[in-house]
Design an enzyme around this catalytic site. Structure first.
Site, PDB file in Angstrom:
ATOM      1  N   SER A 113      39.334  36.982  33.579  1.00 24.91           N
ATOM      2  CA  SER A 113      40.420  37.459  34.437  1.00 24.91           C
ATOM      3  C   SER A 113      41.599  36.489  34.500  1.00 24.91           C
ATOM      4  O   SER A 113      42.174  36.160  33.472  1.00 24.91           O
ATOM      5  CB  SER A 113      39.859  37.758  35.825  1.00 24.91           C
ATOM      6  OG  SER A 113      40.830  38.372  36.612  1.00 24.91           O
ATOM      7  N   HIS A 114      41.886  35.976  35.692  1.00 25.57           N
ATOM      8  CA  HIS A 114      43.074  35.147  35.883  1.00 25.57           C
ATOM      9  C   HIS A 114      42.779  33.665  35.656  1.00 25.57           C
ATOM     10  O   HIS A 114      43.637  32.826  35.924  1.00 25.57           O
ATOM     11  CB  HIS A 114      43.610  35.372  37.297  1.00 25.57           C
ATOM     12  CG  HIS A 114      42.507  35.314  38.313  1.00 25.57           C
ATOM     13  ND1 HIS A 114      41.662  36.374  38.526  1.00 25.57           N
ATOM     14  CD2 HIS A 114      42.084  34.331  39.115  1.00 25.57           C
ATOM     15  CE1 HIS A 114      40.759  36.055  39.436  1.00 25.57           C
ATOM     16  NE2 HIS A 114      40.997  34.806  39.814  1.00 25.57           N
ATOM     17  N   ASP A 277      47.784  39.915  35.265  1.00 23.97           N
ATOM     18  CA  ASP A 277      46.928  38.756  34.990  1.00 23.97           C
ATOM     19  C   ASP A 277      46.263  38.829  33.611  1.00 23.97           C
ATOM     20  O   ASP A 277      46.554  39.733  32.823  1.00 23.97           O
ATOM     21  CB  ASP A 277      45.870  38.591  36.097  1.00 23.97           C
ATOM     22  CG  ASP A 277      44.773  39.627  35.989  1.00 23.97           C
ATOM     23  OD1 ASP A 277      45.046  40.733  35.481  1.00 23.97           O
ATOM     24  OD2 ASP A 277      43.629  39.344  36.399  1.00 23.97           O
ATOM     25  N   ASP A 279      43.463  39.855  32.272  1.00 19.19           N
ATOM     26  CA  ASP A 279      42.845  41.077  31.754  1.00 19.19           C
ATOM     27  C   ASP A 279      43.526  42.351  32.253  1.00 19.19           C
ATOM     28  O   ASP A 279      43.023  43.454  32.042  1.00 19.19           O
ATOM     29  CB  ASP A 279      41.358  41.109  32.119  1.00 19.19           C
ATOM     30  CG  ASP A 279      41.135  41.088  33.621  1.00 19.19           C
ATOM     31  OD1 ASP A 279      41.961  40.479  34.330  1.00 19.19           O
ATOM     32  OD2 ASP A 279      40.152  41.682  34.102  1.00 19.19           O
ATOM     33  N   ASP A 281      44.265  43.575  35.350  1.00 19.14           N
ATOM     34  CA  ASP A 281      43.899  44.371  36.527  1.00 19.14           C
ATOM     35  C   ASP A 281      44.644  43.956  37.802  1.00 19.14           C
ATOM     36  O   ASP A 281      44.646  44.700  38.773  1.00 19.14           O
ATOM     37  CB  ASP A 281      42.370  44.414  36.745  1.00 19.14           C
ATOM     38  CG  ASP A 281      41.752  43.043  36.916  1.00 19.14           C
ATOM     39  OD1 ASP A 281      42.488  42.041  36.827  1.00 19.14           O
ATOM     40  OD2 ASP A 281      40.526  42.977  37.129  1.00 19.14           O
ATOM     41  N   ARG A 282      45.260  42.775  37.799  1.00 19.69           N
ATOM     42  CA  ARG A 282      46.052  42.401  38.985  1.00 19.69           C
ATOM     43  C   ARG A 282      47.538  42.614  38.707  1.00 19.69           C
ATOM     44  O   ARG A 282      47.944  42.690  37.554  1.00 19.69           O
ATOM     45  CB  ARG A 282      45.833  40.929  39.323  1.00 19.69           C
ATOM     46  CG  ARG A 282      44.436  40.626  39.790  1.00 19.69           C
ATOM     47  CD  ARG A 282      44.348  39.214  40.307  1.00 19.69           C
ATOM     48  NE  ARG A 282      43.002  38.920  40.766  1.00 19.69           N
ATOM     49  CZ  ARG A 282      42.672  37.873  41.495  1.00 19.69           C
ATOM     50  NH1 ARG A 282      43.600  36.998  41.858  1.00 19.69           N
ATOM     51  NH2 ARG A 282      41.431  37.672  41.870  1.00 19.69           N
ATOM     52  N   LYS A 376      40.516  47.819  39.127  1.00 17.44           N
ATOM     53  CA  LYS A 376      41.901  47.713  39.584  1.00 17.44           C
ATOM     54  C   LYS A 376      42.803  47.769  38.354  1.00 17.44           C
ATOM     55  O   LYS A 376      42.348  47.547  37.235  1.00 17.44           O
ATOM     56  CB  LYS A 376      42.119  46.467  40.428  1.00 17.44           C
ATOM     57  CG  LYS A 376      41.532  45.205  39.909  1.00 17.44           C
ATOM     58  CD  LYS A 376      41.509  44.123  40.996  1.00 17.44           C
ATOM     59  CE  LYS A 376      40.663  42.949  40.559  1.00 17.44           C
ATOM     60  NZ  LYS A 376      40.306  42.037  41.598  1.00 17.44           N
TER      61      LYS A 376
END
Ligand code: G1P
Ligand code: ZN
Length: 543
Positions: A113-114, A277, A279, A281-282, A376
């Site tokens: 992710s982030h 981010d 991947d 999703d944010r 998300k």
């Protein structure tokens, strides 16, 4: 093609966290570490032979090696079809969508992710179910248990599969299908949003900058914003996914997306700024010199979502994670929508979405999503904002000011305290818990505590109870402090203190959260006895 049974020894540290298995690259590179984990997942699934599996990732360092291992183990386990994004690229929301669209039994997402990427940074792998939703707790517990006892994995003895060319290749009874990473997702977005109207807005001179942070959303943003909607070339910056994100920390917030924040405060700033981010999703939204708080963004999406045709008649309820500010609650009340307050973690929204109780959900940590898929979704949130700007003809800051004028502004501040000694961090929480019964009715700096409790959640669909999700203190209904330990920190512990206060005085709507909430921050330090219990004097990060 030879299928080998390879002997292995279990690792004892493969317990899954909030988001699958997230580890330093150096840990994952240990012999059979990844192979053990992948085979353990397969061993925990039923009846997958001949079925479809999806594999996607954010392009970070070590994904290429991991994806080849995944494909070889999946072939050896006799999946019927393995769908992989071209060059291994698929954002988290795109993977979720592809799983459902192609009726797969689930999929792997390779992303931390982030978190930063590179040889000395982080790697992650998680499993999504046939609904394109993060594996629920009972499933991840099975995976973990299996990693403790695994003694062999299956391996197809074939050369690396070429993932650069779209098309199908056959290995024994398995087809490996390399798909365009963007097309299915971009098609889906065109079913949800009115691209014709958005295109017109760009034709009329609307400008935007999207910072993909050298992470996975680059190709999606170029295709959708520049090629399909006609934003001018170069509107997407840091558009190429790089294994180390070009040294950027792919977390869209005011600290790590500094370049975009600076760009948005120049005289020549575009009308709209956004970032996503690692991947995808944010998301983060900015107007000219005007960053939007994620909790306010959720409130604005709730206010306008049903103006987007896909959601007309579908918006019956919204959900927010408990630490997300109560800005959206007022909108829900006014619009007669049910409002659900869930523990931290995206997985708690799944049942509400599946049961049709909500069509929109969000988190203060820059996550937003809807009934369109079960992860998300950053690009989706940006398209929502573009649609609202187009529909209302207002600017980002006008929309947010309207929200504040109508309901008051909910100021938010998050203080993260990194505490090396996990026991000391836990002591802060248990000490507060002990004090709770005596706090109601007490006044601190002229503010009276009206409610004090440990947050617990009963899932409205399954009736499952999740306890101990943080400590909440309310001062009247307008102000609250929340104390909880992060579920994603990899070393020691992080105490998160969330401070919210709703202010309705028109003259005080444009303050600086650090200033407006400074006395509440003081109160939170005193009530938690943080200095005394941990020796820590000030937050590691304040946002
Ligand atoms: C953090 C965020 C939370 C998010 C999670 C996974 O969890 O606060 O909203 O769902 O990452 O992306 P935390 O570290 O607070 O447990
Ligand atoms: Zn993410």
């Amino acid at each position: 093609m030879e299928i080998l049974s390879v002997k292995t020894e279990p690792y004892s540290d493969q317990t899954l966290g909030t988001s699958g298995l997230r580890r330093k690259v150096s840990v994952v590179k240990q012999p059979h570490y990844l192979e053990n984990f992948i085979q353990s997942v397969f061993d925990s699934l039923d009846n997958f032979e001949g079925k479809t599996l999806v594999i996607g990732g954010d392009g970070r360092y070590y994904n290429d090696t991991a994806i080849q291992a995944l494909i070889k183990i999946a072939i050896a386990n006799q999946f019927g079809r393995i769908i992989v994004g071209q060059n291994g690229i698929l954002s988290t929301p795109a993977t979720s969508h592809v799983i459902v669209k192609y009726k797969a039994i689930g999929g792997f997402i390779l992303s931390a992710s982030h978190n930063p990427g590179g040889p000395d940074a982080d790697f992650g792998i998680k499993f999504d179910t046939e609904h394109g939703a993060p594996a629920p707790q009972d499933m991840t517990e099975k995976f973990t248990l299996r990693t403790r006892e695994i003694d062999h994995f299956w391996w197809a003895d074939i050369p690396d599969v070429n993932l650069s060319v779209i098309g199908e290749q056959t290995f024994g009874s398995t087809i490996v299908q390399v798909i365009d990473s963007v097309k299915d997702y971009a098609d889906y977005m065109q079913e949800i949003f009115d691209f014709k109207r958005l295109k017109k807005m760009f034709q009329q001179g609307f400008t935007m900058t999207f910072d993909a942070m050298n992470a996975v959303t680059g190709p999606y943003a170029v295709r959708i914003f520049e090629e399909l909607l006609g934003a001018k070339a170069g509107s997407v910056v840091h558009a190429k996914p790089l294994p180390d994100f070009g040294g950027l920390h792919p977390e869209p917030n005011l600290t790590y997306a500094k370049e975009l924040v600076n760009r948005m405060s120049e005289d020549s700033a575009p009308d709209f700024g956004a970032a996503s981010d690692g991947d995808g999703d944010r998301y983060m939204i900015l107007g000219k010199s005007f960053p939007v708080n994620p909790s306010d963004s959720l409130a604005i999406l709730a206010e306008y979502l049903d103006t987007i045709p896909f959601y007309q008649g579908k918006l019956k309820g919204v959900a927010r994670s408990m630490p997300t500010s109560f800005a959206v609650d007022d909108v829900a009340k006014k619009k007669g929508l049910a409002l659900y307050e869930t523990p931290t973690g995206w997985k708690f929204f799944g049942n509400l979405l599946n049961a049709g109780k909500i069509a929109l959900c969000g988190e203060e940590s820059f996550g937003g999503g809807s009934s369109h898929l079960q992860e998300k979704d950053g690009i989706w949130a940006v398209l929502c904002w573009l649609s609202i700007l187009e529909k209302t003809g207002k600017s980002v800051s006008e929309l947010v000011h309207e929200l504040w004028n109508q309901y008051g502004r909910v100021y938010t501040l998050l203080c993260n305290y990194d505490i090396a000694d996990k026991k000391a961090a836990e002591a802060v929480i248990s000490n507060l818990k002990e004090k709770l019964p005596h706090l109601v009715g007490q006044s601190v700096k002229d503010r009276e505590i009206t409610k004090a409790f440990v947050f617990a959640y009963t899932d409205p669909v399954t009736k499952e109870v999740t306890e101990n999700q943080g400590i909440c203190l309310y001062f009247e209904d307008t102000t609250r402090l929340i104390f909880r330990l992060s579920g994603t920190s990899s070393v020691g512990a992080t105490l998160k203190v969330y401070i919210n206060e709703r202010i309705t005085d028109e003259k005080k709507l444009n303050g600086e959260p650090f200033v407006v909430l400074s006395d509440l921050m003081q109160i939170s330090m005193e009530l938690s006895e943080l200095k005394h219990l941990t020796g820590i004097q000030k937050p590691s990060i304040m946002t």
